[in-house]
Design a protein around this motif. Structure first.
Motif, short mmCIF file in Angstrom:
data_model
loop_
_atom_site.label_atom_id
_atom_site.label_comp_id
_atom_site.label_asym_id
_atom_site.label_seq_id
_atom_site.Cartn_x
_atom_site.Cartn_y
_atom_site.Cartn_z
N LEU A 49 1.20 7.46 1.85
CA LEU A 49 -0.26 7.52 2.34
C LEU A 49 -1.15 7.28 1.70
O LEU A 49 -1.07 7.54 1.06
N PRO A 50 -2.54 6.98 2.00
CA PRO A 50 -3.71 7.23 1.49
C PRO A 50 -4.23 7.46 0.32
O PRO A 50 -3.82 8.85 0.12
N LEU A 51 -4.41 7.50 -1.52
CA LEU A 51 -4.26 8.01 -1.55
C LEU A 51 -6.17 8.65 -1.69
O LEU A 51 -6.91 8.32 -1.11
N ALA A 58 -2.08 10.81 -3.81
CA ALA A 58 -1.57 10.63 -3.02
C ALA A 58 -0.79 12.34 -2.60
O ALA A 58 -0.43 12.44 -1.38
N LEU A 59 -0.37 13.43 -3.08
CA LEU A 59 -0.22 14.40 -3.77
C LEU A 59 -1.54 15.74 -1.91
O LEU A 59 -1.15 16.59 -1.49
N PRO A 106 0.81 -0.81 0.08
CA PRO A 106 -0.02 0.26 0.17
C PRO A 106 0.78 1.30 0.20
O PRO A 106 1.81 1.31 0.25
N PRO A 107 0.60 2.41 -0.30
CA PRO A 107 1.35 3.90 -0.23
C PRO A 107 0.75 4.32 0.48
O PRO A 107 0.54 3.88 2.25
N PHE A 114 -9.59 11.59 -15.55
CA PHE A 114 -9.53 10.78 -15.38
C PHE A 114 -8.33 11.29 -13.96
O PHE A 114 -7.86 12.46 -14.74
N SER A 116 4.03 5.59 -16.23
CA SER A 116 2.86 6.98 -15.83
C SER A 116 3.20 7.48 -17.38
O SER A 116 2.70 8.01 -18.22
N ASN A 119 -4.65 10.22 -11.39
CA ASN A 119 -4.04 9.58 -11.62
C ASN A 119 -3.13 9.51 -9.88
O ASN A 119 -3.65 10.83 -9.36
N ASN A 120 -2.98 7.91 -9.40
CA ASN A 120 -2.97 7.96 -8.31
C ASN A 120 -1.94 9.23 -8.03
O ASN A 120 -1.88 9.33 -6.53
N PHE A 121 -0.62 9.35 -8.18
CA PHE A 121 -0.16 10.66 -7.90
C PHE A 121 -1.00 11.79 -7.31
O PHE A 121 -0.03 11.90 -5.68
N TYR A 151 7.08 3.86 -10.73
CA TYR A 151 5.84 4.73 -10.89
C TYR A 151 5.53 5.88 -12.17
O TYR A 151 4.86 5.21 -13.33
N CYS A 152 6.98 6.44 -12.42
CA CYS A 152 6.69 7.34 -13.78
C CYS A 152 7.22 6.66 -14.89
O CYS A 152 7.14 7.21 -15.84
#
Lengths: 137, 137, 137, 137, 137, 137
Positions: free
Chosen positions: B7-9, B41-42, B4-5, B34, B89, B36-38, B85-86
């Motif tokens: 911090l949660p998304l 998270a931020l 898991p990340p 859409f 993506s 995306n997860n990045f 990730y990068c």
């Protein structure tokens, strides 16, 4: 004055026939008499010199990407790795292929931004979105 | 199953008004629903989310370089830094802008070759050729 | 389950004649029927596949250094760069050439120690001792 | 002329008893009166100086690997990280233990090749072959 | 004497109104007339100069962490990446905020130790303990 | 499910007396029965295990910097190097010492920003300002 290289640079006079043949191909390919220090340092191992030159020549040749785009990518990676020699030499190479100051500033902006967001993604361990995954074979 | 990340998304439901405003701008800019997860998270730091998004949007916009070239540079740096990730993506992002398989293979060939020659130059401490130096101001 | 590769792996059935020729040389050189995934991913660009294979084969061949020492260096660099694939594949390669657990632990101890002291030297900007400089040409 | 170090180098005259004791052990271990700048910079924190010296001494001692092989690994990592000080100092150290020019060129060839293929594997996200995985405990 | 920068530094006299506005904000924020070379190099792209300055100003401002702690983190990352300019400039910045020599030596000790253990964990592919994983959302 | 470690983790049952003594000191120092996987992997070389543990214990102890600040630096470096294990373990360690989500987001913001500006400084080869140089000894 910077430090001397680890191994002395090989001059044209000291070049063995194998080395001279590579230097000649560098000159012919680039249509210039200039052989830069990188190749003169590698010349201590003639087989490595040839191998490295042949692969650089092939990788940087026009293909699906044009040579200027390839030089920009080289600059971005060299700035990321902090290679002083490569930063100066590939900036010069890119300029010779048409890179303007504005293009250079954008290459570095993108490279620097990627270095920033790479660490945010890594530090937060962001899971890859399903939408970004290639189909499984 | 990956971990898991850290911090949660942040989902759309949990997004504060500040976060929602950035998500909306991402959607409007990309003309897609859409997010995306990045960015999710931020979103734990709304000011950082806005700052990062605004700067990425500005850096990746058309300028002296076109957006596809910028995505290729992003891929090259992300492969150099090994950001999983990068890599996924921005490969997806580059494809959406027209990158072919052949172009991807060349981007990676150039990035990898730069990583190789950067270390040869560094390990041999090759002095920068005078011809590559910019004029002194 | 880990994510799929960016480009699908090329099976023997899907290999073009150019790719098949490289796969055959990999098999002949290693005296094994096994062609690992790295080459199957690179096979999307047959020229790049050949170039990379030929250069890896040449670099890793016995020379002034023996093949096991070369594998140990590969492990040290791959751990430094955090390449998961390369860590697993070159650890397996080194074991096949005789690396013991004790040798692996020492390779990693040296690589890790170099990563530590590299940053102390860089962070303190320690000037290079005259005694370490090569003679000027 | 290069820039001064971040903190001044500690001379024998300025060394505290704790620092002097480490300098003496460096001299005794190496059978040489020379204490190089790296240790003179670290001497600003005597406990860190001792800890770093003791661990470097232990890691670089003969074990499952011989001291020359360990120096070669140090060179490979230092070239990868681009540590100028470490490149010069460990190249000198390796030469003192018998490294020839041909060996140096091969170390750098392997290190550079690993840096190249690390990025191809990362950029293509090549899945680890089952054959390379260690058995599960 | 070190090499000239890739692009000449922008002096106050040559600064465009957009650049001058950023230089003025740097001076006002820092309550100093001094504008360091980093900003003078970035000034070749006024939008990039503004964006970078605004984000650095925001990131380094007091928040959940105090400005000195942030400078220490900057030093640790810059030593890890071996950025000579950043090492000197952020060491000076941290000193101005109260960093002592003892604090600097500890920052570098921690950064170097992290660089060491990062590679041990990567090279051995240590699985993350369940106890360290965040709860799944 | 992630891949198995390169070497199996050493359980309490399989620990030699030397390893057991280090595990006991880890437990006593942390006042916890938990010994995390990193040490169980290193236990294949008991001397390396002891050396690494002793140095980590000394480096991370309270000194000129408090333990929480040290954990934050560890996180910043681990995100920079992309060490998955270290990111999870030191985030957990920092939380146990009082790190909040807001602090984590700022650590990563600073680390990422340093990664960005490091590359701008390197790519433009910005000369170090005289004002930042320490006095020559």
């Amino acid at each position: 004055m910077s430090h001397p290289p680890i191994l002395p640079l090989v001059s044209d006079e000291d070049a063995s026939p194998d080395v001279k043949a590579v230097f000649d191909d560098i000159r012919a390919t680039r249509r210039s008499d200039f052989v830069n220090n990188f190749w003169r340092a590698l010349a201590h191992d003639p087989a490595q010199l040839r191998r490295t030159w042949e692969s650089v020549k092939a990788v940087m040749a026009p293909g699906a990407l044009d040579p200027l785009t390839k030089e920009l990518i080289y600059i971005a990676v060299s700035a990321t790795n902090n290679c002083e020699y490569c930063t100066y030499s590939h900036t010069a190479g890119a300029r010779a292929k048409g890179m303007t100051d504005a293009m250079l500033m954008e290459v570095l902006a993108v490279a620097a931004k990627a270095n920033e967001t790479n660490r945010l993604a890594n530090g937060l361990r962001v899971p890859v979105d399903e939408a970004f995954l290639p189909p499984r074979a």
